[in-house]
Design an enzyme around this catalytic site. Structure first.
Site, mmCIF file in Angstrom:
data_model
loop_
_atom_site.group_PDB
_atom_site.id
_atom_site.type_symbol
_atom_site.label_atom_id
_atom_site.label_comp_id
_atom_site.label_asym_id
_atom_site.label_seq_id
_atom_site.Cartn_x
_atom_site.Cartn_y
_atom_site.Cartn_z
ATOM 1 N N GLY A 247 0.821 -1.120 -0.120
ATOM 2 C CA GLY A 247 -0.019 0.153 -0.055
ATOM 3 C C GLY A 247 0.794 1.340 0.157
ATOM 4 N N ASP A 248 2.029 1.293 1.089
ATOM 5 C CA ASP A 248 2.813 2.475 0.840
ATOM 6 C C ASP A 248 3.512 2.680 -0.350
ATOM 7 O OD1 ASP A 248 2.826 3.430 3.572
ATOM 8 O OD2 ASP A 248 3.081 1.324 4.139
ATOM 9 N N SER A 249 3.908 1.457 -1.170
ATOM 10 C CA SER A 249 4.817 1.600 -2.114
ATOM 11 C C SER A 249 3.612 2.059 -3.304
ATOM 12 C CB SER A 249 5.416 0.336 -2.500
ATOM 13 O OG SER A 249 6.244 0.041 -1.502
#
Length: 417
Positions: A175-177
Site C-alpha cells: 500500500g505504501d509503495s
C-alpha cells in the site's frame, strides 16, 4: 564501487531539488525514485534516532539494510522541527526546492509554517506532494493511516487470500509503495505543468517575478490502492458482483492458476488465451479438450473451470517442476515458477538484465542492492551512494544556506541539529 560522498547528479532529473519531510515508506520511497534518476534530495530527519526505518528488519551495525536502498542517493540532515530555528531552516530549504515531499498527518506542516498555502504565498511555483492515509480532506483526514489500513480500505486485502480463510497481507508494504508511485507520477505531472507555465521561481516578487504555476499533489494511501482495483466498481454497480478471494486463481479467466508439481513446487500456468489454451491442452496430452468446441473460447471454459483446473493439476502431479517448465515453455505457454529471493539471485534473466548492483559499506563490507527501475535507454538511473549516516550532510546543506561553521556548531549544541 560508489562511495558515500555526494556527487553531481547526471540523470534526467539533474538540477531538480527535492526536500523530503517524511519517514518510513511512502514519502521516502517517492523521493528515493527521484534521487535514483538524478534529483538532489535532501532528507530531513529528527536528531538522535532519525527515520524509524533505520532500525527496521535486518540490521548491520545497528542500521537497517533496508535503509541502504530506501535512502540511496539522498543527503541526510537533522532538524528538530519542534524548534522554531529548525522550522526556519526547513522553510529556507522548502522555498528553494522544486518539489517538497511529505507524509505527516494533515495539519502538521501548517503548525510549523510549512503548509502548502503558506509556502505558495512566497513561492508560487511550489510543488508539494502530500502522502497521507486518507488525503488532505474528508472526515477521516486527521486519523492515522498506515499502509495496512490503506490496503484494507482500498479493497486489496478483501480480495487477497483463499475463499475459506480470512484475508491475508501481501508480503511487502504494497500500500505504501503504490502510494509512493502515485506520488512520483503526480510530481512529474506537476513539474511538467510548472515548466510550461513559466518555470522555476526566480526568488523575486512583483512584476519581475518569473514563476510557473505550482500545485499540491494530494495522495491518499487508500485511494492509491483503490486505483489498482481494476473493474471492481463497475462490476458491482452494473451487475451487483462483489469480487471475492479466489486463492491463486484468476476468476473468470480460465485457466490461470497456481498448481503443485510432484516435487512439491508451485507453478503458475496462464493458459487463458484461446490459442494458448489449445497449445496447453495438447502439451499435457489432452487433445480432446484442445479440440472441444465448447472450450474454444473463454466464455465456454468458465463454466468448466473446476474440471480444467483438475486436469492441469493431475498432469502436474506427474511432473517435476523443471520438466513441467520445459514442456510448457516449448509449447509457448506462459508459465513460471514462484520465485524466492534465492531463485532471483541466480536466475539468468535477472542476471542478464543487471538487476543486482554490487556496492560496499564504508567499512568495505560488500552488499548487493536491487538495480534501479525502470530502465531508460539514454538517461538511466543509478546508485551513487548508499543510505547516508544520520546528519551526514548537515555541514554541506547548511553551509550552502549561508550558515557558518560556528553557527552550525551552536545549533548542534542547542539540539536543533
Amino acid at each position: 564501487m560508489p562511495n558515500q560522498t555526494s556527487k553531481v547528479s547526471k540523470g534526467p532529473l539533474a538540477g531538480i531539488k527535492v526536500l523530503e519531510l517524511g519517514t518510513l515508506i511512502a514519502g521516502p520511497f517517492c523521493s528515493r525514485m527521484l534521487a535514483e534518476f538524478g534529483a538532489d534530495v535532501i532528507k530531513v530527519e529528527s536528531p538522535g534516532a532519525g527515520d524509524p526505518i533505520r532500525q527496521w528488519r535486518v540490521l548491520k551495525d545497528g542500521t537497517s539494510l533496508w535503509w541502504s536502498v530506501q535512502a540511496r542517493n539522498k543527503k541526510s540532515i537533522t532538524l528538530n522541527m519542534k524548534d522554531p530555528r529548525g522550522q526556519e531552516i526547513a522553510k529556507k530549504l522548502a522555498l528553494d526546492a522544486d518539489i517538497i515531499i511529505e507524509n505527516y498527518r494533515p495539519g502538521v506542516l501548517e503548525k510549523w509554517g510549512l503548509g502548502y498555502e503558506q509556502l505558495k504565498a512566497e513561492n508560487p511555483a511550489t510543488i508539494m506532494v502530500r502522502l497521507s492515509g486518507y488525503g488532505q480532506t474528508g472526515p477521516m483526514k486527521d486519523l492515522p493511516g498506515f499502509g495496512a489500513i490503506g490496503e484494507s480500505m482500498g479493497g486489496m486485502r478483501y480480495v487477497s487470500g483463499h475463499p475459506d480463510r480470512p484475508p491475508v497481507r501481501i508480503g511487502i508494504s504494497i500500500g505504501d509503495s503504490i502510494a509512493a508511485l502515485h506520488g512520483v507520477i503526480g510530481a512529474m505531472m506537476a513539474l511538467r505543468h510548472r515548466d510550461v507555465t513559466g518555470g522555476r521561481w526566480n526568488g523575486k516578487r512583483g512584476d519581475d517575478c518569473v514563476a510557473g504555476q505550482g500545485q499540491m499533489v494530494d495522495v491518499a494511501l487508500y485511494e492509491s490502492v483503490f486505483n489498482m482495483m481494476e473493474s471492481l466498481v463497475p462490476e458491482f454497480d452494473y451487475a451487483g458482483v462483489v469480487r471475492e478471494r479466489t486463492g491463486g486463481a484468476l476468476p473468470g479467466i480460465v485457466p490461470s492458476n497456481t498448481y503443485t508439481t510432484k516435487d512439491g513446487q508451485n507453478i503458475v500456468i496462464a493458459g487463458n488465451g484461446d490459442a494458448i489454451f489449445k497449445r496447453l491442452m495438447s502439451a499435457i496430452g489432452r487433445d480432446d479438450m484442445a479440440n472441444d468446441p465448447q472450450l474454444a473460447r473463454n466464455d465456454g471454459r468458465v463454466p468448466r473451470t473446476e474440471e480444467i483446473d483438475g486436469v492441469i493439476q493431475a498432469w502436474c502431479d506427474t511432473q517435476a517442476i523443471d520438466d513441467a517448465l520445459a514442456i510448457l515453455k516449448a509449447a509457448d505457454v506462459p508459465v513460471g515458477k514462484i520465485y524466492s529471493v534465492r531463485d532471483m539471485m541466480s536466475d539468468p534473466q535477472f542476471l542478464a538484465r543487471g538487476m543486482f548492483e554490487q556496492h560496499a559499506f564504508k567499512d568495505g563490507t560488500p552488499i548487493k542492492l536491487p538495480a534501479v527501475s525502470p530502465k531508460l535507454s539514454e538517461t538511466p538511473g543509478e546508485t551513487k551512494w548508499l543510505g547516508p549516516d544520520l546528519g551526514e550532510h548537515n555541514e554541506e546543506v547548511l553551509g550552502a544556506l549561508g550558515y557558518s561553521a560556528e553557527q552550525i556548531t551552536h545549533l548542534r549544541h542547542e539540539g536543533v541539529l
